[in-house]
Design a protein around this motif. Sequence first.
Motif, PDB file in Angstrom:
ATOM      1  N   GLY A   1       0.213  -7.518  31.940  1.00  0.00           N
ATOM      2  CA  GLY A   1      -0.434  -7.759  30.649  1.00  0.00           C
ATOM      3  C   GLY A   1      -1.792  -8.436  30.766  1.00  0.00           C
ATOM      4  N   GLU A   2      -2.283  -8.684  31.994  1.00  0.00           N
ATOM      5  CA  GLU A   2      -3.580  -9.356  32.135  1.00  0.00           C
ATOM      6  C   GLU A   2      -4.340  -8.757  33.299  1.00  0.00           C
ATOM      7  OE1 GLU A   2      -2.980 -13.495  32.912  1.00  0.00           O
ATOM      8  OE2 GLU A   2      -2.125 -13.134  34.919  1.00  0.00           O
ATOM      9  N   TYR A   3      -5.676  -9.026  33.306  1.00  0.00           N
ATOM     10  CA  TYR A   3      -6.530  -8.543  34.375  1.00  0.00           C
ATOM     11  C   TYR A   3      -6.822  -9.695  35.345  1.00  0.00           C
ATOM     12  CZ  TYR A   3      -7.462  -4.442  31.511  1.00  0.00           C
ATOM     13  OH  TYR A   3      -7.336  -3.320  30.790  1.00  0.00           O
ATOM     14  N   CYS A   4      -7.135  -9.293  36.546  1.00  0.00           N
ATOM     15  CA  CYS A   4      -7.574 -10.316  37.536  1.00  0.00           C
ATOM     16  C   CYS A   4      -8.915 -10.906  37.091  1.00  0.00           C
ATOM     17  CB  CYS A   4      -7.682  -9.683  38.924  1.00  0.00           C
ATOM     18  SG  CYS A   4      -6.101  -9.177  39.639  1.00  0.00           S
ATOM     19  N   ASN A   5      -9.179 -12.121  37.541  1.00  0.00           N
ATOM     20  CA  ASN A   5     -10.417 -12.834  37.155  1.00  0.00           C
ATOM     21  C   ASN A   5     -11.599 -12.210  37.885  1.00  0.00           C
ATOM     22  OD1 ASN A   5     -12.515 -14.646  36.680  1.00  0.00           O
ATOM     23  ND2 ASN A   5     -11.103 -16.384  36.532  1.00  0.00           N
ATOM     24  N   ALA A   6     -12.438 -11.467  37.121  1.00  0.00           N
ATOM     25  CA  ALA A   6     -13.532 -10.733  37.754  1.00  0.00           C
ATOM     26  C   ALA A   6     -14.678 -11.642  38.200  1.00  0.00           C
ATOM     27  CB  ALA A   6     -14.045  -9.672  36.789  1.00  0.00           C
ATOM     28  N   ASP A   7     -14.791 -12.823  37.613  1.00  0.00           N
ATOM     29  CA  ASP A   7     -15.892 -13.721  37.988  1.00  0.00           C
ATOM     30  C   ASP A   7     -15.541 -14.614  39.177  1.00  0.00           C
ATOM     31  OD1 ASP A   7     -17.605 -12.771  36.025  1.00  0.00           O
ATOM     32  OD2 ASP A   7     -16.774 -14.145  34.506  1.00  0.00           O
ATOM     33  N   ASP A   8     -14.227 -14.860  39.397  1.00  0.00           N
ATOM     34  CA  ASP A   8     -13.807 -15.721  40.503  1.00  0.00           C
ATOM     35  C   ASP A   8     -13.243 -14.925  41.668  1.00  0.00           C
ATOM     36  OD1 ASP A   8     -14.576 -18.023  39.250  1.00  0.00           O
ATOM     37  OD2 ASP A   8     -12.602 -18.448  38.381  1.00  0.00           O
ATOM     38  N   SER A   9     -13.400 -13.598  41.622  1.00  0.00           N
ATOM     39  CA  SER A   9     -12.965 -12.745  42.739  1.00  0.00           C
ATOM     40  C   SER A   9     -14.208 -12.155  43.379  1.00  0.00           C
ATOM     41  CB  SER A   9     -12.023 -11.637  42.253  1.00  0.00           C
ATOM     42  OG  SER A   9     -10.848 -12.211  41.679  1.00  0.00           O
ATOM     43  N   TYR A  10     -14.200 -12.083  44.720  1.00  0.00           N
ATOM     44  CA  TYR A  10     -15.409 -11.695  45.435  1.00  0.00           C
ATOM     45  C   TYR A  10     -15.071 -10.749  46.569  1.00  0.00           C
ATOM     46  CZ  TYR A  10     -17.047 -15.992  43.232  1.00  0.00           C
ATOM     47  OH  TYR A  10     -17.355 -16.979  42.346  1.00  0.00           O
ATOM     48  N   ALA A  11     -16.079  -9.949  46.884  1.00  0.00           N
ATOM     49  CA  ALA A  11     -16.070  -9.186  48.137  1.00  0.00           C
ATOM     50  C   ALA A  11     -17.114  -9.835  49.036  1.00  0.00           C
ATOM     51  CB  ALA A  11     -16.410  -7.727  47.896  1.00  0.00           C
ATOM     52  N   ILE A  12     -16.714 -10.212  50.244  1.00  0.00           N
ATOM     53  CA  ILE A  12     -17.614 -10.893  51.174  1.00  0.00           C
ATOM     54  C   ILE A  12     -17.920  -9.951  52.305  1.00  0.00           C
ATOM     55  CG2 ILE A  12     -17.926 -12.904  52.662  1.00  0.00           C
ATOM     56  CD1 ILE A  12     -15.788 -14.296  50.951  1.00  0.00           C
ATOM     57  N   ILE A  13     -19.197  -9.605  52.497  1.00  0.00           N
ATOM     58  CA  ILE A  13     -19.612  -8.664  53.518  1.00  0.00           C
ATOM     59  C   ILE A  13     -20.400  -9.450  54.561  1.00  0.00           C
ATOM     60  CG2 ILE A  13     -20.941  -6.612  54.032  1.00  0.00           C
ATOM     61  CD1 ILE A  13     -19.889  -7.330  50.474  1.00  0.00           C
ATOM     62  N   MET A  14     -19.922  -9.472  55.814  1.00  0.00           N
ATOM     63  CA  MET A  14     -20.542 -10.233  56.899  1.00  0.00           C
ATOM     64  C   MET A  14     -21.056  -9.267  57.947  1.00  0.00           C
ATOM     65  SD  MET A  14     -17.614 -13.166  57.157  1.00  0.00           S
ATOM     66  CE  MET A  14     -16.341 -11.892  56.982  1.00  0.00           C
ATOM     67  N   ASN A  15     -22.252  -9.591  58.508  1.00  0.00           N
ATOM     68  CA  ASN A  15     -22.852  -8.774  59.556  1.00  0.00           C
ATOM     69  C   ASN A  15     -22.746  -9.543  60.858  1.00  0.00           C
ATOM     70  OD1 ASN A  15     -24.291  -7.075  61.190  1.00  0.00           O
ATOM     71  ND2 ASN A  15     -26.143  -7.023  59.921  1.00  0.00           N
ATOM     72  N   GLY A  16     -21.879  -9.121  61.718  1.00  0.00           N
ATOM     73  CA  GLY A  16     -21.660  -9.811  62.991  1.00  0.00           C
ATOM     74  C   GLY A  16     -22.619  -9.379  64.066  1.00  0.00           C
ATOM     75  N   ALA A  17     -23.581  -8.535  63.733  1.00  0.00           N
ATOM     76  CA  ALA A  17     -24.526  -8.078  64.748  1.00  0.00           C
ATOM     77  C   ALA A  17     -25.507  -9.196  65.090  1.00  0.00           C
ATOM     78  CB  ALA A  17     -25.264  -6.844  64.236  1.00  0.00           C
ATOM     79  N   THR A  18     -26.058  -9.092  66.295  1.00  0.00           N
ATOM     80  CA  THR A  18     -27.109 -10.018  66.707  1.00  0.00           C
ATOM     81  C   THR A  18     -28.450  -9.340  66.535  1.00  0.00           C
ATOM     82  OG1 THR A  18     -27.066  -9.311  69.010  1.00  0.00           O
ATOM     83  CG2 THR A  18     -25.529 -11.051  68.359  1.00  0.00           C
TER      84      THR A  18
END
Length: 636
Positions: A107-124
């Motif tokens: 009956g409810e949606y996930c919190n769109a403002d407190d949920s994140y996708a984190i993209i990290m670049n491990g390249a040097t």
Amino acid sequence: MKKRMKSKGFTLIELLAVVVLLGIVALIAVPSVTYYLTSSEASAYEMTEQNIVAAAYNMFADCAGNSDSEVCSAYSVPDPNSYVTVQLSTLINGGYLDPVVNPGNQGEYCNADDSYAIIMNGATENDFNAKLDYKVCLTCGDYQSSDCQFYEDRSDKIINPADFSLEQCTDFNAFLTENGIDLTGKAVIFGEDVSYDVLPNPSIIDTTKVGTFNINYTFGTLSAVTRVTVTDVTNPSKPGVQMTSGGEDYDGTSWTNQDVIVTFTARDDTVCGHTTVDGSGVQGYKYSKDNGASWTFVESGYTESETFNGDVLVKVIDNEGNEGETNRYHIMLDKTPPTCVSTGGRNDWALEGSIVLTGTCTDADSGCKETTIQKTYDSGIESSAESPGTVYDIAGNSTVCPANQTVKIDKTPPTCVSSGGSTSWTNQNVTIVGTCSDSGSGCVGNVSKLYETSTSMNITNAGPGTVYDRAGNSTVCPNNQTVRIDKVAPTYTITPSGTRYGSGYQSGLVVSASCSDAHSGIASGSQSQTFTTRGNHSISGTCIDNVGNRVNYSSGNFLVYVYGANASACGTYNYACGSHACGSHACEWGQKCISAHPIPGDPLDRWQCDVEETVVTKWCTDYCTSYCTGTNSCWY
């Protein structure tokens, strides 16, 4: 008796047994059911997180070929060793994902403002292609992604080791191992540990150098620093001491009155193995002038400018607070002038002709160079502010002795003016006065001398004597006064002058009294009288000289025979015995002196008749009418 009815229900024991069995069944069945339900819900959340990752991947795939879109203008592939975060609401608004329903509560949606996708670049920087790693932090109601560790601080940061310190020359890696320190940092994005290791730079510290060194951590725009302090635990060296005073080297073994400039030197070295390296460095020095009871800190030295005589302790302090071995040096500084007491003055005039003032020196520090000094005054002076001079202490300080001594020296004789004399005669004693004057010590007084005599005195070189000043100088007053004293009464002589006749004188006797005075001279008293009447006559008077001396005189009687107006004519009828008158009778009968002799000792040189005879004469009226006038007769 009533019959007991037979029960058809369960007994209490039976009921309890049933309850126990049901409980056992529940214990077995409920966890299984719960696990099933929970596993199913977890799988639904994981699927939702994977959908978010896929949406983020698609967004960056689109942005790689179309950077003009609104979304792509705000987001780009992160740089090597960096990251970006994309809110769930951004993916939904961009059309890459529908609103996410909470799997645990349809009956409810996930919190769109407190949920994140984190993209990290491990390249040097050396890698050609990006090495992207995706992570999702999902918030749906009470659910949070299991691998998301949210902190109260929801900001992005790097979790790095706390600051630490170690001693100089310590093996750095061994220290890390012994103390369980991992230098690897952890990235936290929106409060979530994204399991990304942030490597330290540098990864090792040179512990031969003392100080605080930074180990830096960077991840994208995030940065953190771990401060590693290498401490010096080695004591610095014993300090060296160099002193100068008055621009010259000073060793502290002699007195000086110039500021002492003290300079300290020291080293702070540490031996690492067989190598000597710099320690923390010299912070400064502490010195004590009271044998360590109190200490004063200085950076490199100080200037001693106050009187001090004693040992000084000094030790070095390095920048870690380590103290070196104490050194000792000596200072003999006297900045206090000596004191002086002046003596020898006197309020009276010096009769001996000189005065010696003495200055007595005292000095509690370096001592007096001379205990006493003297100054001799031997020339004319009158002062109540004289000083014997300047006293010095051994250090060279000086003090002018108090100018509070009275010195009175008068070597100039007084002057004298003689007075009281006169060229005039007097019959009183004469006092000659010498009036003294002296511009130095002043005169003791005037002087006088009484000139007296019972007779007479006539001098032109009279003087009053000698005058003295208060210092004992003397001057003989000038002998230039005239003194003329006449106390001798005048003398006189009485002289009759006339024609003697008999025991007297013929008419016209002149008796003269002549006063004379060999000194002051006659003022009055001389006289001359002429007697023309018959009888005994005398004169008297007083001779007075010019100063008032007097003498009375009186002559004896002089007998005068009186002729007429022309005695020579009348004399034809005189009876005479030589040139001496013998008769004294009137022109009548008389005696004629036959012989006579001078009366011995008679003051009038009269004669006395020896033989006389009576004769008869004629009346004057018969023969001398023209010569007898009045009572005068030719001879009587």
